[in-house]
Design a protein around this motif. Structure first.
Motif, PDB file in Angstrom:
ATOM      1  N   GLN A 179       0.819  -1.210   0.000  1.00  0.00           N
ATOM      2  CA  GLN A 179       0.000   0.000   0.000  1.00  0.00           C
ATOM      3  C   GLN A 179       0.856   1.265   0.000  1.00  0.00           C
ATOM      4  OE1 GLN A 179      -3.014   0.353   3.116  1.00  0.00           O
ATOM      5  NE2 GLN A 179      -2.557   2.508   3.278  1.00  0.00           N
ATOM      6  N   THR A 180       1.887   1.297   0.849  1.00  0.00           N
ATOM      7  CA  THR A 180       2.733   2.476   0.937  1.00  0.00           C
ATOM      8  C   THR A 180       3.387   2.790  -0.405  1.00  0.00           C
ATOM      9  OG1 THR A 180       3.192   2.017   3.275  1.00  0.00           O
ATOM     10  CG2 THR A 180       4.704   3.495   2.130  1.00  0.00           C
ATOM     11  N   GLN A 181       3.840   1.758  -1.093  1.00  0.00           N
ATOM     12  CA  GLN A 181       4.537   1.950  -2.366  1.00  0.00           C
ATOM     13  C   GLN A 181       3.606   2.464  -3.458  1.00  0.00           C
ATOM     14  OE1 GLN A 181       5.970  -2.098  -2.498  1.00  0.00           O
ATOM     15  NE2 GLN A 181       8.079  -1.481  -1.998  1.00  0.00           N
ATOM     16  N   ILE A 182       2.407   1.871  -3.562  1.00  0.00           N
ATOM     17  CA  ILE A 182       1.489   2.284  -4.628  1.00  0.00           C
ATOM     18  C   ILE A 182       0.959   3.700  -4.377  1.00  0.00           C
ATOM     19  CG2 ILE A 182      -0.607   1.291  -3.613  1.00  0.00           C
ATOM     20  CD1 ILE A 182       0.305   1.122  -7.325  1.00  0.00           C
ATOM     21  N   ILE A 183       0.699   4.020  -3.107  1.00  0.00           N
ATOM     22  CA  ILE A 183       0.225   5.369  -2.775  1.00  0.00           C
ATOM     23  C   ILE A 183       1.312   6.403  -3.061  1.00  0.00           C
ATOM     24  CG2 ILE A 183      -0.451   6.899  -0.879  1.00  0.00           C
ATOM     25  CD1 ILE A 183      -2.045   4.618   0.297  1.00  0.00           C
ATOM     26  N   SER A 184       2.545   6.044  -2.769  1.00  0.00           N
ATOM     27  CA  SER A 184       3.650   6.957  -3.031  1.00  0.00           C
ATOM     28  C   SER A 184       3.740   7.301  -4.514  1.00  0.00           C
ATOM     29  CB  SER A 184       4.970   6.341  -2.563  1.00  0.00           C
ATOM     30  OG  SER A 184       6.059   7.196  -2.855  1.00  0.00           O
ATOM     31  N   ILE A 185       3.460   6.321  -5.381  1.00  0.00           N
ATOM     32  CA  ILE A 185       3.544   6.574  -6.824  1.00  0.00           C
ATOM     33  C   ILE A 185       2.441   7.514  -7.273  1.00  0.00           C
ATOM     34  CG2 ILE A 185       3.361   5.517  -9.111  1.00  0.00           C
ATOM     35  CD1 ILE A 185       4.698   3.023  -7.937  1.00  0.00           C
ATOM     36  N   PHE A 186       1.173   7.199  -6.921  1.00  0.00           N
ATOM     37  CA  PHE A 186       0.107   8.063  -7.440  1.00  0.00           C
ATOM     38  C   PHE A 186      -0.012   9.385  -6.671  1.00  0.00           C
ATOM     39  CE2 PHE A 186      -2.798   5.308  -4.756  1.00  0.00           C
ATOM     40  CZ  PHE A 186      -3.326   6.298  -3.942  1.00  0.00           C
ATOM     41  N   SER A 187       0.761   9.538  -5.605  1.00  0.00           N
ATOM     42  CA  SER A 187       0.755  10.818  -4.889  1.00  0.00           C
ATOM     43  C   SER A 187       1.937  11.703  -5.272  1.00  0.00           C
ATOM     44  CB  SER A 187       0.800  10.582  -3.375  1.00  0.00           C
ATOM     45  OG  SER A 187      -0.321   9.856  -2.933  1.00  0.00           O
ATOM     46  N   ASN A 188       3.070  11.075  -5.612  1.00  0.00           N
ATOM     47  CA  ASN A 188       4.301  11.858  -5.742  1.00  0.00           C
ATOM     48  C   ASN A 188       5.010  11.758  -7.085  1.00  0.00           C
ATOM     49  OD1 ASN A 188       4.151  12.560  -2.904  1.00  0.00           O
ATOM     50  ND2 ASN A 188       4.871  10.488  -2.455  1.00  0.00           N
ATOM     51  N   ASP A 189       4.679  10.769  -7.907  1.00  0.00           N
ATOM     52  CA  ASP A 189       5.419  10.592  -9.151  1.00  0.00           C
ATOM     53  C   ASP A 189       5.208  11.801 -10.073  1.00  0.00           C
ATOM     54  OD1 ASP A 189       6.821   8.065 -10.646  1.00  0.00           O
ATOM     55  OD2 ASP A 189       5.836   9.397 -12.075  1.00  0.00           O
ATOM     56  N   PRO A 190       6.268  12.310 -10.687  1.00  0.00           N
ATOM     57  CA  PRO A 190       6.124  13.489 -11.552  1.00  0.00           C
ATOM     58  C   PRO A 190       5.385  13.209 -12.855  1.00  0.00           C
ATOM     59  CG  PRO A 190       8.373  12.655 -11.621  1.00  0.00           C
ATOM     60  CD  PRO A 190       7.672  11.899 -10.533  1.00  0.00           C
ATOM     61  N   ASP A 191       5.269  11.937 -13.231  1.00  0.00           N
ATOM     62  CA  ASP A 191       4.610  11.568 -14.493  1.00  0.00           C
ATOM     63  C   ASP A 191       3.104  11.430 -14.247  1.00  0.00           C
ATOM     64  OD1 ASP A 191       3.541  10.305 -16.753  1.00  0.00           O
ATOM     65  OD2 ASP A 191       5.378   9.166 -17.116  1.00  0.00           O
ATOM     66  N   GLN A 192       2.318  12.328 -14.853  1.00  0.00           N
ATOM     67  CA  GLN A 192       0.873  12.319 -14.633  1.00  0.00           C
ATOM     68  C   GLN A 192       0.236  11.008 -15.074  1.00  0.00           C
ATOM     69  OE1 GLN A 192      -1.242  15.429 -16.651  1.00  0.00           O
ATOM     70  NE2 GLN A 192      -3.227  14.883 -15.793  1.00  0.00           N
ATOM     71  N   LEU A 193       0.640  10.472 -16.216  1.00  0.00           N
ATOM     72  CA  LEU A 193       0.055   9.230 -16.713  1.00  0.00           C
ATOM     73  C   LEU A 193       0.402   8.063 -15.796  1.00  0.00           C
ATOM     74  CD1 LEU A 193       0.675   9.586 -20.567  1.00  0.00           C
ATOM     75  CD2 LEU A 193      -1.442   9.991 -19.279  1.00  0.00           C
ATOM     76  N   ARG A 194       1.606   8.063 -15.270  1.00  0.00           N
ATOM     77  CA  ARG A 194       1.998   6.997 -14.341  1.00  0.00           C
ATOM     78  C   ARG A 194       1.215   7.114 -13.033  1.00  0.00           C
ATOM     79  NH1 ARG A 194       6.675   5.578 -10.815  1.00  0.00           N
ATOM     80  NH2 ARG A 194       7.010   3.325 -11.084  1.00  0.00           N
TER      81      ARG A 194
END
Length: 266
Positions: A179-194
């Motif tokens: 959960q922590t990893q997936i939330i980190s991606i959709f909260s912080n990743d600079p790539d909007q599509l990702r």
């Protein structure tokens, strides 16, 4: 998330962590034996000393609890059991010392005013004392408080929810993320599509367990209604308003003012 735990403990099973927990357990036992049934007899300086000691216990418990909670947030699969163990171990300590705030509420108002006038040390704690005493109309019997605290029924629901989340995996880009990893991606990743792709995976996986989630949330709501009944709160949000030192009328007025301003700002 990554944090520096140098000011906490080497690990949840370290001798340092266990030593502090044993210190807390002995401290709570000694505090109870010295003050239970006697708070109403204390003068201003004595009450101030008791409050200072009580807050010291709270600080130590807060240190232990914050550490294990942050470790769980960092690695839910590895530390969820430790977080639940902390709650179960701390519950009887909290139940045992519920007498303190209860007895502070029993002090006669005039006697308390005199104590505050005579003790500059106690005066420093007046906001803390006032925050305790404002809950007088919402205080059931001490036995009920102790029972509810040690039973800690909502902890079982929260614990099950935490274990479920800790074991849940989200397939993304060829990896099974927690959960922590997936939330980190959709909260912080600079790539909007990702970010969007990660969020879609997160939502889709949660929907597979919607029945379990609905049951857990409904049970938590049921427990909240029981708590409110025994604490003399008529609405689910009344306790939150009390904690925030606002009234329902104030919140309603704020909501009305905000909605009335929509035509001007939309």
């Amino acid at each position: 998330p990554q944090w520096n735990f140098d000011n906490f403990y080497p690990e949840v099973d370290s001798p340092e962590y266990e030593a502090d927990f044993q210190k807390l357990e002995q401290w709570a036992k000694d505090f109870k034996s010295r003050y239970e049934g006697k708070v109403i007899t204390l003068n201003g300086d004595q009450l101030a000393a008791a409050i200072q000691e009580f807050k010291g216990m709270e600080d130590l418990e807060g240190k232990l609890g914050t550490y294990v909670q942050l470790k769980r947030d960092q690695d839910s699969k590895k530390y969820t059991a430790a977080a639940e163990a902390f709650k179960n171990r701390a519950a009887p300590l909290n139940a045992g010392n519920k007498f303190f705030s209860y007895e502070i509420k029993q002090i006669d108002e005039k006697i308390l005013e005199t104590a505050l006038e005579q003790s500059t040390t106690l005066k420093k704690f007046q906001p803390w004392v006032n925050n305790i005493r404002k809950r007088i109309p919402h205080t059931p019997s001490l036995d009920v408080i102790k029972f509810a605290t040690e039973m800690n029924a909502k902890s079982g629901i929260v614990g099950l929810y935490d274990k479920w989340h800790a074991s849940k995996r989200y397939p993304f880009e060829g990896n099974d993320l927690n959960q922590t990893q997936i939330i980190s991606i959709f909260s912080n990743d600079p790539d909007q599509l990702r970010r969007k792709a990660a969020h879609d995976v997160f939502v889709n996986e949660l929907q597979k367990d919607s029945l379990l989630m609905a049951h857990l949330f409904n049970e938590r709501l049921r427990l909240k209604s029981v708590e409110d009944k025994w604490s003399n709160f008529s609405q689910p949000w009344d306790e939150r308003h009390l904690n925030n030192n606002v009234t329902s009328g104030m919140v309603d007025a704020l909501e009305t003012a905000a909605k009335d301003s929509y035509p001007r700002i939309m």
